[in-house]
Motif scaffolding. Sequence first.
Motif, PDB file in Angstrom:
ATOM      1  N   ILE A   1      28.186  33.109  41.337  1.00  0.00           N
ATOM      2  CA  ILE A   1      28.857  33.064  42.636  1.00  0.00           C
ATOM      3  C   ILE A   1      28.349  34.199  43.528  1.00  0.00           C
ATOM      4  N   GLY A   2      28.195  35.375  42.952  1.00  0.00           N
ATOM      5  CA  GLY A   2      27.698  36.519  43.712  1.00  0.00           C
ATOM      6  C   GLY A   2      26.305  36.292  44.262  1.00  0.00           C
ATOM      7  N   MET A   3      25.425  35.721  43.463  1.00  0.00           N
ATOM      8  CA  MET A   3      24.055  35.484  43.933  1.00  0.00           C
ATOM      9  C   MET A   3      24.010  34.413  45.016  1.00  0.00           C
ATOM     10  N   ILE A   4      24.856  33.405  44.927  1.00  0.00           N
ATOM     11  CA  ILE A   4      24.909  32.390  45.980  1.00  0.00           C
ATOM     12  C   ILE A   4      25.332  33.035  47.297  1.00  0.00           C
ATOM     13  N   LEU A   5      26.355  33.878  47.253  1.00  0.00           N
ATOM     14  CA  LEU A   5      26.796  34.579  48.459  1.00  0.00           C
ATOM     15  C   LEU A   5      25.718  35.530  48.978  1.00  0.00           C
ATOM     16  N   GLU A   6      25.076  36.229  48.072  1.00  0.00           N
ATOM     17  CA  GLU A   6      24.013  37.158  48.465  1.00  0.00           C
ATOM     18  C   GLU A   6      22.851  36.450  49.143  1.00  0.00           C
ATOM     19  N   ILE A   7      22.415  35.347  48.574  1.00  0.00           N
ATOM     20  CA  ILE A   7      21.280  34.617  49.139  1.00  0.00           C
ATOM     21  C   ILE A   7      21.630  34.104  50.529  1.00  0.00           C
ATOM     22  N   TYR A   8      22.834  33.566  50.692  1.00  0.00           N
ATOM     23  CA  TYR A   8      23.262  33.100  52.008  1.00  0.00           C
ATOM     24  C   TYR A   8      23.294  34.263  53.001  1.00  0.00           C
TER      25      TYR A   8
ATOM     26  N   PHE B   1      21.001  34.296  35.014  1.00  0.00           N
ATOM     27  CA  PHE B   1      21.936  35.126  35.757  1.00  0.00           C
ATOM     28  C   PHE B   1      22.577  36.204  34.877  1.00  0.00           C
ATOM     29  N   ASP B   2      21.720  37.002  34.275  1.00  0.00           N
ATOM     30  CA  ASP B   2      22.168  38.131  33.461  1.00  0.00           C
ATOM     31  C   ASP B   2      22.839  39.165  34.359  1.00  0.00           C
ATOM     32  N   LYS B   3      24.087  39.489  34.062  1.00  0.00           N
ATOM     33  CA  LYS B   3      24.876  40.381  34.918  1.00  0.00           C
ATOM     34  C   LYS B   3      24.243  41.756  35.071  1.00  0.00           C
ATOM     35  N   ALA B   4      23.803  42.326  33.976  1.00  0.00           N
ATOM     36  CA  ALA B   4      23.277  43.690  34.014  1.00  0.00           C
ATOM     37  C   ALA B   4      22.006  43.779  34.848  1.00  0.00           C
ATOM     38  N   LEU B   5      21.080  42.849  34.646  1.00  0.00           N
ATOM     39  CA  LEU B   5      19.831  42.881  35.407  1.00  0.00           C
ATOM     40  C   LEU B   5      20.074  42.653  36.896  1.00  0.00           C
ATOM     41  N   LEU B   6      20.971  41.732  37.224  1.00  0.00           N
ATOM     42  CA  LEU B   6      21.275  41.477  38.633  1.00  0.00           C
ATOM     43  C   LEU B   6      21.954  42.680  39.281  1.00  0.00           C
ATOM     44  N   ALA B   7      22.838  43.325  38.562  1.00  0.00           N
ATOM     45  CA  ALA B   7      23.503  44.512  39.103  1.00  0.00           C
ATOM     46  C   ALA B   7      22.500  45.631  39.357  1.00  0.00           C
ATOM     47  N   ILE B   8      21.607  45.872  38.399  1.00  0.00           N
ATOM     48  CA  ILE B   8      20.573  46.899  38.576  1.00  0.00           C
ATOM     49  C   ILE B   8      19.665  46.535  39.745  1.00  0.00           C
ATOM     50  N   GLY B   9      19.283  45.264  39.833  1.00  0.00           N
ATOM     51  CA  GLY B   9      18.428  44.816  40.923  1.00  0.00           C
ATOM     52  C   GLY B   9      19.075  45.008  42.281  1.00  0.00           C
ATOM     53  N   ASN B  10      20.364  44.697  42.385  1.00  0.00           N
ATOM     54  CA  ASN B  10      21.072  44.881  43.657  1.00  0.00           C
ATOM     55  C   ASN B  10      21.116  46.343  44.068  1.00  0.00           C
ATOM     56  N   VAL B  11      21.464  47.199  43.137  1.00  0.00           N
ATOM     57  CA  VAL B  11      21.559  48.627  43.442  1.00  0.00           C
ATOM     58  C   VAL B  11      20.191  49.179  43.844  1.00  0.00           C
ATOM     59  N   LEU B  12      19.149  48.820  43.103  1.00  0.00           N
ATOM     60  CA  LEU B  12      17.807  49.307  43.426  1.00  0.00           C
ATOM     61  C   LEU B  12      17.315  48.766  44.763  1.00  0.00           C
TER      62      LEU B  12
ATOM     63  N   GLY C   1      10.803  47.288  45.263  1.00  0.00           N
ATOM     64  CA  GLY C   1      10.017  46.403  44.396  1.00  0.00           C
ATOM     65  C   GLY C   1      10.673  46.192  43.041  1.00  0.00           C
ATOM     66  N   PHE C   2      11.153  47.276  42.440  1.00  0.00           N
ATOM     67  CA  PHE C   2      11.856  47.143  41.165  1.00  0.00           C
ATOM     68  C   PHE C   2      13.148  46.347  41.333  1.00  0.00           C
ATOM     69  N   GLY C   3      13.820  46.537  42.464  1.00  0.00           N
ATOM     70  CA  GLY C   3      15.037  45.780  42.725  1.00  0.00           C
ATOM     71  C   GLY C   3      14.771  44.289  42.797  1.00  0.00           C
ATOM     72  N   VAL C   4      13.723  43.906  43.518  1.00  0.00           N
ATOM     73  CA  VAL C   4      13.357  42.487  43.605  1.00  0.00           C
ATOM     74  C   VAL C   4      12.951  41.959  42.234  1.00  0.00           C
ATOM     75  N   PHE C   5      12.214  42.768  41.466  1.00  0.00           N
ATOM     76  CA  PHE C   5      11.806  42.353  40.127  1.00  0.00           C
ATOM     77  C   PHE C   5      13.020  42.110  39.235  1.00  0.00           C
ATOM     78  N   PHE C   6      13.969  43.056  39.230  1.00  0.00           N
ATOM     79  CA  PHE C   6      15.154  42.902  38.393  1.00  0.00           C
ATOM     80  C   PHE C   6      16.007  41.717  38.839  1.00  0.00           C
ATOM     81  N   LEU C   7      16.104  41.488  40.154  1.00  0.00           N
ATOM     82  CA  LEU C   7      16.848  40.327  40.640  1.00  0.00           C
ATOM     83  C   LEU C   7      16.190  39.032  40.174  1.00  0.00           C
ATOM     84  N   PHE C   8      14.878  38.957  40.328  1.00  0.00           N
ATOM     85  CA  PHE C   8      14.140  37.762  39.906  1.00  0.00           C
ATOM     86  C   PHE C   8      14.259  37.557  38.400  1.00  0.00           C
ATOM     87  N   PHE C   9      14.062  38.626  37.644  1.00  0.00           N
ATOM     88  CA  PHE C   9      14.136  38.547  36.186  1.00  0.00           C
ATOM     89  C   PHE C   9      15.552  38.184  35.729  1.00  0.00           C
ATOM     90  N   GLY C  10      16.552  38.734  36.417  1.00  0.00           N
ATOM     91  CA  GLY C  10      17.938  38.408  36.084  1.00  0.00           C
ATOM     92  C   GLY C  10      18.273  36.954  36.337  1.00  0.00           C
TER      93      GLY C  10
END
Length: 130
Positions: free
Chosen positions: A77-84, A22-33, A8-17
Amino acid sequence: EIGMGLTGFGVFFLFFGMILFFDKALLAIGNVLFVAGLSFVIGLERTFRFFFQKHKMKATGFFLGGVLIVLIGWPLIGMILEIYGFFLLFRGFFPVVIGFIRRVPVLGYLLNLPGISSFVDKVGESNNMV
């Protein structure tokens, strides 16, 4: 419980990022979580088996490659690849999710609107086994 919280926190950080351009730090934390939470929910072995099935290698490559690219520092670019990769990985679950959402009172009404209904029917037709 811990796994659902991490996911849940991972999805939240991804959405918030993504909302914060596309804040790098928030997306990275979201991916790891998200990945850590998924492995806590279904277990390490089942997570490994899910991601590394022969017919899902392309999807896994896009998803984990996107995670790596976000961690390197190219979030868009990373998020586009991730979503696909995410859609390729979890397309077998979409019919189940759409069937569940159609039974929810307000969301079911929205999915049955004329323009949305045909699109949702196409997405829900997936015959791929998970």
